[in-house]
Design a protein around this motif. Structure first.
Motif, PDB file in Angstrom:
ATOM      1  N   ASN A   1       0.530  16.846 -20.805  1.00 35.78           N
ATOM      2  CA  ASN A   1       0.745  17.858 -21.828  1.00 35.78           C
ATOM      3  C   ASN A   1       1.953  17.597 -22.711  1.00 35.78           C
ATOM      4  O   ASN A   1       2.080  18.207 -23.767  1.00 35.78           O
ATOM      5  CB  ASN A   1       0.894  19.247 -21.181  1.00 35.78           C
ATOM      6  CG  ASN A   1      -0.434  19.749 -20.629  1.00 35.78           C
ATOM      7  OD1 ASN A   1      -1.408  19.859 -21.356  1.00 35.78           O
ATOM      8  ND2 ASN A   1      -0.461  20.036 -19.333  1.00 35.78           N
ATOM      9  N   ASN A   2       2.851  16.710 -22.282  1.00 26.56           N
ATOM     10  CA  ASN A   2       4.039  16.524 -23.124  1.00 26.56           C
ATOM     11  C   ASN A   2       3.701  15.657 -24.323  1.00 26.56           C
ATOM     12  O   ASN A   2       2.813  14.798 -24.299  1.00 26.56           O
ATOM     13  CB  ASN A   2       5.203  15.938 -22.309  1.00 26.56           C
ATOM     14  CG  ASN A   2       4.958  14.491 -21.921  1.00 26.56           C
ATOM     15  OD1 ASN A   2       5.063  13.600 -22.748  1.00 26.56           O
ATOM     16  ND2 ASN A   2       4.620  14.262 -20.652  1.00 26.56           N
ATOM     17  N   GLU A   3       4.409  15.903 -25.393  1.00 29.23           N
ATOM     18  CA  GLU A   3       4.094  15.309 -26.685  1.00 29.23           C
ATOM     19  C   GLU A   3       4.181  13.795 -26.664  1.00 29.23           C
ATOM     20  O   GLU A   3       3.344  13.102 -27.270  1.00 29.23           O
ATOM     21  CB  GLU A   3       5.039  15.870 -27.745  1.00 29.23           C
ATOM     22  CG  GLU A   3       4.706  15.435 -29.156  1.00 29.23           C
ATOM     23  CD  GLU A   3       5.550  16.136 -30.195  1.00 29.23           C
ATOM     24  OE1 GLU A   3       5.730  15.561 -31.274  1.00 29.23           O
ATOM     25  OE2 GLU A   3       6.035  17.262 -29.925  1.00 29.23           O
TER      26      GLU A   3
ATOM     27  N   ASN B   1       3.660  11.648 -24.196  1.00 30.89           N
ATOM     28  CA  ASN B   1       2.535  11.021 -23.501  1.00 30.89           C
ATOM     29  C   ASN B   1       1.233  11.172 -24.286  1.00 30.89           C
ATOM     30  O   ASN B   1       0.399  10.262 -24.305  1.00 30.89           O
ATOM     31  CB  ASN B   1       2.368  11.627 -22.106  1.00 30.89           C
ATOM     32  CG  ASN B   1       3.452  11.152 -21.158  1.00 30.89           C
ATOM     33  OD1 ASN B   1       4.089  10.131 -21.381  1.00 30.89           O
ATOM     34  ND2 ASN B   1       3.682  11.903 -20.088  1.00 30.89           N
TER      35      ASN B   1
END
Length: 332
Positions: A159-161, A163
């Motif tokens: 979910n992190n930008e 990745n």
């Protein structure tokens, strides 16, 4: 053949108090055709012959094709009548389903099916299919790209930008960035077109959104089929079940077309040649027909050659296809 279908079309026009146009694209294995821009002018020709009328019945069989061609055709039909209905004798998928949304009524037989309208993008920049001839490209499904990111976010938990950016960059190594952009544009466009067309059948925004979401993504697969009961009871489309007499008439028209185009019979070049070294061929692969405008048929014509090689079984000798015509012909 069209000569035999004329009487059936006349009976259908009397039964529906309308003017009938049939539009057929073949899904015969090896001889498939799709809804395409070249059919638009044919519809203009037929509609000019028919003139503006109260009601038009479109007899439609297709596995899909160009979204914009389908949009143009259904809008053109609506310009020439106050009421458009579409009869679905069997398959009406993808862009065909989009067309059906633009009708006031969809008449579906018990074996008729609609399908999702999520488009696939085909451009010269699409990925090359490994082992296929040069120029044969892999269609990129709009929903497949969406599914790729949903897999990363929902199933794997990314979910992190940073990745997600890495996932996008990795995808762009296999699918050209301009194709990815076209995918996003196509998805937005198909939803907009569906929303414009469906307002002839549905008015409530919540119901419209439900249908569009289901047809564009929630059905899960482009191969999903929607039968008459689901289209009416679950999606809320304006579906009409034909009477026994109407069904008999619809089925007679469809059977005649099915037999003429040999839709269920795969193309077999060896069977065409038989024991001959040379054999001409002519195949009808699509139809646009009306009583007023006659029969436009999409034809592929040419000659097959097999050059005998001593000791080599005929069925494995390469067959050369010298195609000398491919396009629309017209007959009254």
């Amino acid at each position: 053949m069209f000569e035999q279908r004329k009487q059936l079309f006349a009976e259908l026009e009397a039964a529906r108090s309308s003017k009938v146009i049939s539009f057929i694209t073949s899904d015969r294995p090896g001889l498939e055709t799709q809804i395409a821009a070249d059919a638009v002018d044919l519809f203009v020709s037929h509609l000019d012959e028919i003139g503006v009328t109260e009601k038009i019945t479109l007899f439609l069989y297709t596995r899909g094709g160009s979204t914009l061609a389908a949009w143009n055709i259904v809008n053109l039909l609506n310009q020439f009548c106050d009421e458009l209905e579409i009869i679905v004798p069997s398959k009406c998928h993808s862009a065909g389903t989009l067309m059906s949304l633009g009708a006031k009524t969809i008449v579906m037989t018990k074996q008729a099916t609609l399908g999702p309208i999520d488009p696939s993008v085909n451009t010269p920049l699409n990925p090359q299919i490994e082992g296929a001839p040069i120029g044969v490209r892999l269609p990129v499904s709009v929903e497949a790209i969406k599914g790729y990111f949903e897999l990363a976010k929902e199933e794997i938990g990314i979910n992190n930008e940073a990745n997600l950016t890495e996932i996008l960059l990795k995808l762009s190594e296999h699918v050209h960035p301009l194709v990815l952009g076209e995918v996003y544009r196509s998805r937005t466009q198909i939803q907009m077109l569906a929303r414009k067309l469906i307002k002839g059948q549905l008015q409530e925004e919540a119901q419209i959104q439900k249908v569009i979401s289901f047809l564009c993504s929630d059905s899960g697969s482009h191969d999903y089929t929607i039968n008459r009961r689901e289209a009416k009871n679950e999606l809320g489309l304006n579906i009409e079940k034909p009477s026994a007499d109407l069904y008999t008439l619809i089925n007679a028209i469809y059977t005649d077309i099915h037999n003429e185009l040999q839709i269920s019979q795969p193309m077999d070049l060896n069977a065409v040649l038989g024991g001959n070294q040379v054999a001409p061929y002519s195949y009808r692969r699509g139809l646009v027909e009306s009583l007023a405008g006659g029969s436009h048929y999409f034809s592929s014509e040419g000659v097959l050659f097999r050059i005998d090689q001593p000791g080599v079984p005929p069925q494995i000798i390469p067959i050369q296809d010298q195609r000398n015509f491919e396009g629309w012909r017209h007959a009254r």
